[in-house]
Scaffold this motif. Sequence first.
Motif, PDB file in Angstrom:
ATOM      1  N   TYR A  25      23.689 -20.873  55.148  1.00 41.04           N
ATOM      2  CA  TYR A  25      22.440 -20.217  54.789  1.00 41.04           C
ATOM      3  C   TYR A  25      22.680 -19.340  53.556  1.00 41.04           C
ATOM      4  N   THR A  26      21.599 -18.955  52.882  1.00 40.73           N
ATOM      5  CA  THR A  26      21.698 -17.983  51.796  1.00 40.73           C
ATOM      6  C   THR A  26      21.893 -16.582  52.378  1.00 40.73           C
ATOM      7  N   THR A  27      22.078 -15.623  51.494  1.00 44.11           N
ATOM      8  CA  THR A  27      22.273 -14.241  51.934  1.00 44.11           C
ATOM      9  C   THR A  27      20.946 -13.524  52.193  1.00 44.11           C
ATOM     10  N   LEU A  48      20.723 -18.510  43.454  1.00 41.49           N
ATOM     11  CA  LEU A  48      21.655 -18.217  42.370  1.00 41.49           C
ATOM     12  C   LEU A  48      22.732 -17.237  42.829  1.00 41.49           C
ATOM     13  N   GLU A  49      22.403 -16.392  43.780  1.00 39.69           N
ATOM     14  CA  GLU A  49      23.388 -15.484  44.362  1.00 39.69           C
ATOM     15  C   GLU A  49      24.286 -16.203  45.357  1.00 39.69           C
ATOM     16  N   GLY A 104      21.761 -26.756  38.250  1.00 39.00           N
ATOM     17  CA  GLY A 104      22.853 -26.708  37.281  1.00 39.00           C
ATOM     18  C   GLY A 104      24.005 -25.844  37.774  1.00 39.00           C
ATOM     19  N   LEU A 105      23.675 -24.699  38.359  1.00 37.11           N
ATOM     20  CA  LEU A 105      24.706 -23.819  38.907  1.00 37.11           C
ATOM     21  C   LEU A 105      25.389 -24.482  40.099  1.00 37.11           C
ATOM     22  N   ALA A 106      24.621 -25.194  40.926  1.00 33.31           N
ATOM     23  CA  ALA A 106      25.202 -25.906  42.060  1.00 33.31           C
ATOM     24  C   ALA A 106      26.192 -26.967  41.584  1.00 33.31           C
ATOM     25  N   GLU A 107      25.825 -27.686  40.532  1.00 36.33           N
ATOM     26  CA  GLU A 107      26.726 -28.696  39.973  1.00 36.33           C
ATOM     27  C   GLU A 107      28.004 -28.048  39.440  1.00 36.33           C
TER      28      GLU A 107
END
Length: 293
Positions: free
Chosen positions: A91-93, A116-117, A158-161
Amino acid sequence: MSHSSRREALKKLAVGSLGFAGAGTLSSFAVEDEKLRNNINHSVCYWTHNFLSLDELCVLVKKIGFNAIDLLTPKEWPTVQKHGITCSMCYTTGKISLTEGWIDQKNHEWLIKDYLEAIPLVAAAGYKNLICFSGNRKGMDEETGLQNMTNGIKQIIGLAEKHGVIIQIEVFNSKVNHPDYMADNTRWTIELCKRIGSPNFKILYDIYHMQISEGDIISTIQKNHQYFGHYHTAGVPGRHEINETQELYYPAIMKAIAATGYTGFVAQEYMPTGKTKEEKIAALKKAVKICDV
């Protein structure tokens, strides 16, 4: 906990972190050590098995013979890490909502911030799967939903890649458990994958939900497995154990998954029906053995 959906568990999570009891209390539960075949990478969802503390569940999965737990928040990662257990779906924060998702542009600001975090945190912890949700339609047509979610996800993919993190949209049925949820079929979610056009965006194919929504499970897996990055299990009807009391034959489904060359995780997400901890633990062991083809 209500049997209807994961929503009640998330409400509890928002109030505060779940208490972790001492792992030593698990020693009284008889679980034989049997070597698994390892053709399937097994996992279990914590929210459906939180009759145990997270510490206890970590001890149990190691006794059964696997090393992954699904659907944990970053604040729960240190607990599994000290046991040598991986988080197979993160999960995200921030805020976690199954109904307020990526198809609504009003949610994009906080969702983009949260993802993004979270993406670098997932990668730094050595994990790779991060869940997301379409959210509810609220009168929105499917094409608008596709456009909105595509535009939103492209701002984080893009950040995930870059970090090797896979964003995974979970499919739910809207007939029984999640009324009005948009991503309630494989057709819509596969089209979403095609529009995003990244190997780091895939579908969390929930077998229970898709049996209710559309059936044809094995054929769907055979034809579309390249879009599926994770699997969940549960019995139909009722979302209970995957044993002989329900309509799906999981050994054949698992063989079909293994035949595709899949190397990700299959997580048990059924609601245990046993009255005691011992009965529920025995059911998890049986579920893993059923899927261990």
